[in-house]
Design a protein around this motif. Structure first.
Motif, PDB file in Angstrom:
ATOM      1  N   LYS A  97       0.827  -1.209   0.000  1.00 34.34           N
ATOM      2  CA  LYS A  97       0.000   0.000   0.000  1.00 34.34           C
ATOM      3  C   LYS A  97       0.862   1.260   0.000  1.00 34.34           C
ATOM      4  O   LYS A  97       0.565   2.229  -0.710  1.00 34.34           O
ATOM      5  N   ALA A  98       1.930   1.258   0.809  1.00 34.71           N
ATOM      6  CA  ALA A  98       2.815   2.423   0.882  1.00 34.71           C
ATOM      7  C   ALA A  98       3.518   2.642  -0.453  1.00 34.71           C
ATOM      8  O   ALA A  98       3.654   3.787  -0.912  1.00 34.71           O
ATOM      9  N   GLU A  99       3.966   1.564  -1.094  1.00 34.32           N
ATOM     10  CA  GLU A  99       4.610   1.696  -2.406  1.00 34.32           C
ATOM     11  C   GLU A  99       3.637   2.243  -3.445  1.00 34.32           C
ATOM     12  O   GLU A  99       3.997   3.067  -4.271  1.00 34.32           O
ATOM     13  N   ASP A 100       2.387   1.778  -3.390  1.00 33.06           N
ATOM     14  CA  ASP A 100       1.380   2.274  -4.326  1.00 33.06           C
ATOM     15  C   ASP A 100       1.113   3.754  -4.096  1.00 33.06           C
ATOM     16  O   ASP A 100       1.017   4.527  -5.044  1.00 33.06           O
ATOM     17  N   ALA A 101       1.019   4.159  -2.828  1.00 31.70           N
ATOM     18  CA  ALA A 101       0.792   5.576  -2.515  1.00 31.70           C
ATOM     19  C   ALA A 101       1.953   6.428  -3.012  1.00 31.70           C
ATOM     20  O   ALA A 101       1.748   7.501  -3.599  1.00 31.70           O
ATOM     21  N   ALA A 102       3.184   5.955  -2.801  1.00 30.29           N
ATOM     22  CA  ALA A 102       4.356   6.699  -3.267  1.00 30.29           C
ATOM     23  C   ALA A 102       4.361   6.814  -4.784  1.00 30.29           C
ATOM     24  O   ALA A 102       4.685   7.871  -5.341  1.00 30.29           O
ATOM     25  N   ALA A 103       3.967   5.747  -5.474  1.00 32.18           N
ATOM     26  CA  ALA A 103       3.911   5.782  -6.937  1.00 32.18           C
ATOM     27  C   ALA A 103       2.844   6.764  -7.417  1.00 32.18           C
ATOM     28  O   ALA A 103       3.045   7.485  -8.400  1.00 32.18           O
ATOM     29  N   GLN A 104       1.714   6.801  -6.724  1.00 34.64           N
ATOM     30  CA  GLN A 104       0.651   7.735  -7.082  1.00 34.64           C
ATOM     31  C   GLN A 104       1.104   9.180  -6.890  1.00 34.64           C
ATOM     32  O   GLN A 104       0.857  10.036  -7.738  1.00 34.64           O
ATOM     33  N   VAL A 105       1.786   9.450  -5.779  1.00 35.86           N
ATOM     34  CA  VAL A 105       2.291  10.801  -5.518  1.00 35.86           C
ATOM     35  C   VAL A 105       3.280  11.202  -6.599  1.00 35.86           C
ATOM     36  O   VAL A 105       3.236  12.322  -7.127  1.00 35.86           O
ATOM     37  N   GLU A 106       4.179  10.298  -6.935  1.00 37.15           N
ATOM     38  CA  GLU A 106       5.179  10.583  -7.970  1.00 37.15           C
ATOM     39  C   GLU A 106       4.511  10.862  -9.316  1.00 37.15           C
ATOM     40  O   GLU A 106       4.911  11.780 -10.042  1.00 37.15           O
ATOM     41  N   MET A 107       3.480  10.089  -9.639  1.00 40.85           N
ATOM     42  CA  MET A 107       2.776  10.279 -10.901  1.00 40.85           C
ATOM     43  C   MET A 107       2.074  11.640 -10.935  1.00 40.85           C
ATOM     44  O   MET A 107       2.122  12.352 -11.940  1.00 40.85           O
ATOM     45  N   VAL A 108       1.441  12.029  -9.824  1.00 40.56           N
ATOM     46  CA  VAL A 108       0.758  13.324  -9.765  1.00 40.56           C
ATOM     47  C   VAL A 108       1.766  14.459  -9.883  1.00 40.56           C
ATOM     48  O   VAL A 108       1.544  15.433 -10.619  1.00 40.56           O
ATOM     49  N   GLU A 109       2.877  14.340  -9.167  1.00 38.33           N
ATOM     50  CA  GLU A 109       3.908  15.377  -9.241  1.00 38.33           C
ATOM     51  C   GLU A 109       4.461  15.510 -10.656  1.00 38.33           C
ATOM     52  O   GLU A 109       4.645  16.624 -11.155  1.00 38.33           O
ATOM     53  N   ALA A 110       4.711  14.389 -11.313  1.00 33.88           N
ATOM     54  CA  ALA A 110       5.223  14.434 -12.686  1.00 33.88           C
ATOM     55  C   ALA A 110       4.202  15.069 -13.618  1.00 33.88           C
ATOM     56  O   ALA A 110       4.555  15.871 -14.492  1.00 33.88           O
ATOM     57  N   GLY A 111       2.942  14.755 -13.417  1.00 31.92           N
ATOM     58  CA  GLY A 111       1.896  15.357 -14.234  1.00 31.92           C
ATOM     59  C   GLY A 111       1.790  16.853 -14.023  1.00 31.92           C
ATOM     60  O   GLY A 111       1.599  17.615 -14.979  1.00 31.92           O
ATOM     61  N   LEU A 112       1.915  17.278 -12.774  1.00 34.07           N
ATOM     62  CA  LEU A 112       1.870  18.711 -12.481  1.00 34.07           C
ATOM     63  C   LEU A 112       3.061  19.446 -13.099  1.00 34.07           C
ATOM     64  O   LEU A 112       2.908  20.541 -13.643  1.00 34.07           O
ATOM     65  N   ARG A 113       4.250  18.847 -12.987  1.00 34.18           N
ATOM     66  CA  ARG A 113       5.427  19.474 -13.600  1.00 34.18           C
ATOM     67  C   ARG A 113       5.257  19.603 -15.112  1.00 34.18           C
ATOM     68  O   ARG A 113       5.578  20.625 -15.710  1.00 34.18           O
ATOM     69  N   ARG A 114       4.736  18.565 -15.733  1.00 35.38           N
ATOM     70  CA  ARG A 114       4.521  18.593 -17.191  1.00 35.38           C
ATOM     71  C   ARG A 114       3.479  19.643 -17.554  1.00 35.38           C
ATOM     72  O   ARG A 114       3.648  20.398 -18.513  1.00 35.38           O
ATOM     73  N   LEU A 115       2.392  19.693 -16.793  1.00 34.95           N
ATOM     74  CA  LEU A 115       1.343  20.667 -17.049  1.00 34.95           C
ATOM     75  C   LEU A 115       1.877  22.091 -16.880  1.00 34.95           C
ATOM     76  O   LEU A 115       1.587  22.977 -17.697  1.00 34.95           O
ATOM     77  N   LYS A 116       2.682  22.302 -15.859  1.00 33.79           N
ATOM     78  CA  LYS A 116       3.251  23.624 -15.614  1.00 33.79           C
ATOM     79  C   LYS A 116       4.170  24.048 -16.748  1.00 33.79           C
ATOM     80  O   LYS A 116       4.157  25.209 -17.177  1.00 33.79           O
ATOM     81  N   ALA A 117       4.959  23.111 -17.261  1.00 30.62           N
ATOM     82  CA  ALA A 117       5.919  23.439 -18.317  1.00 30.62           C
ATOM     83  C   ALA A 117       5.247  23.638 -19.680  1.00 30.62           C
ATOM     84  O   ALA A 117       5.669  24.496 -20.452  1.00 30.62           O
ATOM     85  N   ARG A 118       4.178  22.912 -19.952  1.00 34.34           N
ATOM     86  CA  ARG A 118       3.605  22.938 -21.305  1.00 34.34           C
ATOM     87  C   ARG A 118       2.291  23.697 -21.416  1.00 34.34           C
ATOM     88  O   ARG A 118       1.935  24.167 -22.495  1.00 34.34           O
ATOM     89  N   HIS A 119       1.552  23.761 -20.334  1.00 36.26           N
ATOM     90  CA  HIS A 119       0.212  24.371 -20.386  1.00 36.26           C
ATOM     91  C   HIS A 119       0.027  25.240 -19.142  1.00 36.26           C
ATOM     92  O   HIS A 119      -0.746  24.903 -18.243  1.00 36.26           O
ATOM     93  N   ARG A 120       0.698  26.338 -19.111  1.00 38.72           N
ATOM     94  CA  ARG A 120       0.726  27.190 -17.922  1.00 38.72           C
ATOM     95  C   ARG A 120      -0.659  27.684 -17.486  1.00 38.72           C
ATOM     96  O   ARG A 120      -0.976  27.637 -16.296  1.00 38.72           O
ATOM     97  N   PRO A 121      -1.532  28.156 -18.394  1.00 38.83           N
ATOM     98  CA  PRO A 121      -2.856  28.627 -17.942  1.00 38.83           C
ATOM     99  C   PRO A 121      -3.681  27.510 -17.278  1.00 38.83           C
ATOM    100  O   PRO A 121      -4.319  27.739 -16.248  1.00 38.83           O
ATOM    101  N   GLU A 122      -3.639  26.314 -17.851  1.00 39.02           N
ATOM    102  CA  GLU A 122      -4.376  25.189 -17.267  1.00 39.02           C
ATOM    103  C   GLU A 122      -3.774  24.797 -15.912  1.00 39.02           C
ATOM    104  O   GLU A 122      -4.494  24.436 -14.979  1.00 39.02           O
ATOM    105  N   TYR A 123      -2.463  24.891 -15.818  1.00 36.73           N
ATOM    106  CA  TYR A 123      -1.784  24.605 -14.543  1.00 36.73           C
ATOM    107  C   TYR A 123      -2.254  25.579 -13.471  1.00 36.73           C
ATOM    108  O   TYR A 123      -2.558  25.168 -12.344  1.00 36.73           O
ATOM    109  N   GLU A 124      -2.302  26.858 -13.794  1.00 38.97           N
ATOM    110  CA  GLU A 124      -2.718  27.864 -12.811  1.00 38.97           C
ATOM    111  C   GLU A 124      -4.165  27.642 -12.383  1.00 38.97           C
ATOM    112  O   GLU A 124      -4.514  27.791 -11.203  1.00 38.97           O
ATOM    113  N   ALA A 125      -5.026  27.293 -13.338  1.00 38.55           N
ATOM    114  CA  ALA A 125      -6.431  27.028 -12.999  1.00 38.55           C
ATOM    115  C   ALA A 125      -6.533  25.803 -12.084  1.00 38.55           C
ATOM    116  O   ALA A 125      -7.286  25.812 -11.093  1.00 38.55           O
ATOM    117  N   LEU A 126      -5.780  24.769 -12.407  1.00 36.88           N
ATOM    118  CA  LEU A 126      -5.789  23.574 -11.565  1.00 36.88           C
ATOM    119  C   LEU A 126      -5.218  23.869 -10.185  1.00 36.88           C
ATOM    120  O   LEU A 126      -5.730  23.393  -9.173  1.00 36.88           O
TER     121      LEU A 126
END
Length: 141
Positions: A97-126
């Motif tokens: 369960k802890a490994e799954d939670a860590a993987a989920q956090v990492e996936m969300v963080e990576a998605g946020l970084r990608r969104l921030k770098a490529r789609h700044r207005p959508e990132y700010e709204a989110l």
């Protein structure tokens, strides 16, 4: 060339070459179809599963059993070994369960970084929506 000759044309069907009937609709209740009708009622099992999954039920039983074993330790060697095995199983499940939670956090963080770098207005709204959601009081499960 002569369409009326099809009346005399032989029809040969090899094995597995006949008409095919196939159900297209998805079967989403396959898990409960495996419950033997002599051992329980599939309708009741399905409703009970909606209240608490088998994993949740087993988790609660494991927690209660280990708590009771801590208060009154098993007297036999087999009982102590069973308690140790159950503790190892519980620890392994918690690790998964802890490994799954860590993987989920990492996936969300990576998605946020990608969104921030490529789609700044959508990132700010989110970001605004997430801050609002995190500030709201948490509802009871």
């Amino acid at each position: 060339m002569y369409p009326w000759l099809f009346l005399w044309a032989p029809q040969l069907q090899l094995p597995f070459s006949g008409d095919v009937a196939q159900r297209i609709e998805p079967r989403t209740q396959w898990f409960f179809d495996g419950i033997d009708t002599a051992s329980g009622d599939p309708v009741i099992e399905r409703k009970a599963f909606e209240v608490a999954t088998y994993g949740r039920q087993l988790g609660l039983i494991t927690e209660l059993l280990l708590d009771m074993a801590a208060q009154t330790p098993p007297r036999t060697r087999a009982g102590r070994e069973a308690r140790q095995r159950l503790q190892k199983i519980q620890a392994e499940i918690e690790r998964i369960k802890a490994e799954d939670a860590a993987a989920q956090v990492e996936m969300v963080e990576a998605g946020l970084r990608r969104l921030k770098a490529r789609h700044r207005p959508e990132y700010e709204a989110l970001r605004a929506r997430l801050q609002q959601a995190l500030a709201a009081p948490e509802a009871a499960p």
